[in-house]
Motif scaffolding. Structure first.
Motif, PDB file in Angstrom:
ATOM      1  N   UNK A  33       0.820  -1.211   0.000  1.00 51.40           N
ATOM      2  CA  UNK A  33       0.000   0.000   0.000  1.00 51.40           C
ATOM      3  C   UNK A  33       0.854   1.261   0.000  1.00 51.40           C
ATOM      4  N   UNK A  34       0.158   2.377  -0.210  1.00 57.06           N
ATOM      5  CA  UNK A  34       0.713   3.720  -0.108  1.00 57.06           C
ATOM      6  C   UNK A  34      -0.168   4.458   0.889  1.00 57.06           C
ATOM      7  N   UNK A  35       0.430   5.142   1.862  1.00 60.64           N
ATOM      8  CA  UNK A  35      -0.333   5.894   2.857  1.00 60.64           C
ATOM      9  C   UNK A  35       0.146   7.335   2.841  1.00 60.64           C
ATOM     10  N   UNK A  36      -0.799   8.255   2.569  1.00 54.76           N
ATOM     11  CA  UNK A  36      -0.474   9.666   2.427  1.00 54.76           C
ATOM     12  C   UNK A  36      -1.414  10.495   3.289  1.00 54.76           C
ATOM     13  N   UNK A 103      -6.427  11.193   5.284  1.00 53.95           N
ATOM     14  CA  UNK A 103      -5.499  10.128   4.933  1.00 53.95           C
ATOM     15  C   UNK A 103      -6.018   9.458   3.677  1.00 53.95           C
ATOM     16  N   UNK A 104      -5.100   9.164   2.748  1.00 55.30           N
ATOM     17  CA  UNK A 104      -5.453   8.409   1.552  1.00 55.30           C
ATOM     18  C   UNK A 104      -4.660   7.115   1.597  1.00 55.30           C
ATOM     19  N   UNK A 105      -5.371   6.013   1.433  1.00 55.23           N
ATOM     20  CA  UNK A 105      -4.751   4.694   1.375  1.00 55.23           C
ATOM     21  C   UNK A 105      -4.985   4.130  -0.017  1.00 55.23           C
ATOM     22  N   UNK A 106      -3.911   3.792  -0.712  1.00 50.70           N
ATOM     23  CA  UNK A 106      -3.985   3.171  -2.032  1.00 50.70           C
ATOM     24  C   UNK A 106      -3.318   1.812  -1.951  1.00 50.70           C
ATOM     25  N   UNK A 107      -3.984   0.795  -2.521  1.00 52.33           N
ATOM     26  CA  UNK A 107      -3.412  -0.553  -2.500  1.00 52.33           C
ATOM     27  C   UNK A 107      -3.510  -1.166  -3.892  1.00 52.33           C
TER      28      UNK A 107
END
Length: 159
Positions: A33-36, A103-107
């Motif tokens: 994932x990416x956490x921003x 928060x944006x979570x991309x997986x």
């Protein structure tokens, strides 16, 4: 216990006038994932877009954010979670009288990592002030989206 890997790359960016702080890049979390964390000025956000193969979710920390997910309008505030199904057309914009934090979570995150960091401008680490706003370069946004596997949905004419 597995050793934590932290990459030596910028972690704070201006992306579409949004202050983005990257807490986890995909290569630091086994490609999962990416956490921003984002500070979004009122009126800023993401245009309607979709992307297959990468799930996205938003958690509002502060302020208000208007979302559109597959044609459904959602007004979200602090504590609200907004999931985006894989491939769904979605957009968001900070609304109200103060910037929103989310928060944006991309997986798995590689697509969004390439888009955000490829389109954005690195900022000094620790910067918390919003960058000075500039008019987004629509052609550059569309080109970077296409390059990374996303589709920006053109505005529909009013009926």
């Amino acid at each position: 216990m597995q050793e934590l890997t932290v990459t030596d790359r910028p972690r704070t960016y201006n992306v579409l006038n949004i202050l983005m702080k990257f807490h986890a890049f995909p290569e630091e979390v086994q490609g999962k994932y990416l956490l921003v964390e984002c500070t979004v000025p009122v009126g800023a956000g993401a245009p309607p877009n979709h992307h297959a193969g990468e799930t996205e979710a938003f958690f509002v920390l502060d302020g208000q954010v208007g979302f559109m997910v597959d044609g459904e309008e959602i007004l979200a505030g602090a504590g609200d979670f907004v999931p985006v199904p894989d491939g769904a057309v979605h957009a968001f914009q900070a609304v109200g009288d103060k910037p929103a934090r989310l928060l944006i979570l991309n997986a798995p995150g590689e697509m969004h990592d390439a888009f955000f960091t490829g389109l954005g401008t690195p900022l000094p680490e620790g910067q918390t002030d919003l960058p000075d706003p500039v008019e987004p370069d629509v052609a550059a946004i569309v080109a970077k989206a296409t390059e990374t596997g996303m589709t920006i949905v053109p505005p529909q004419p009013a009926a």
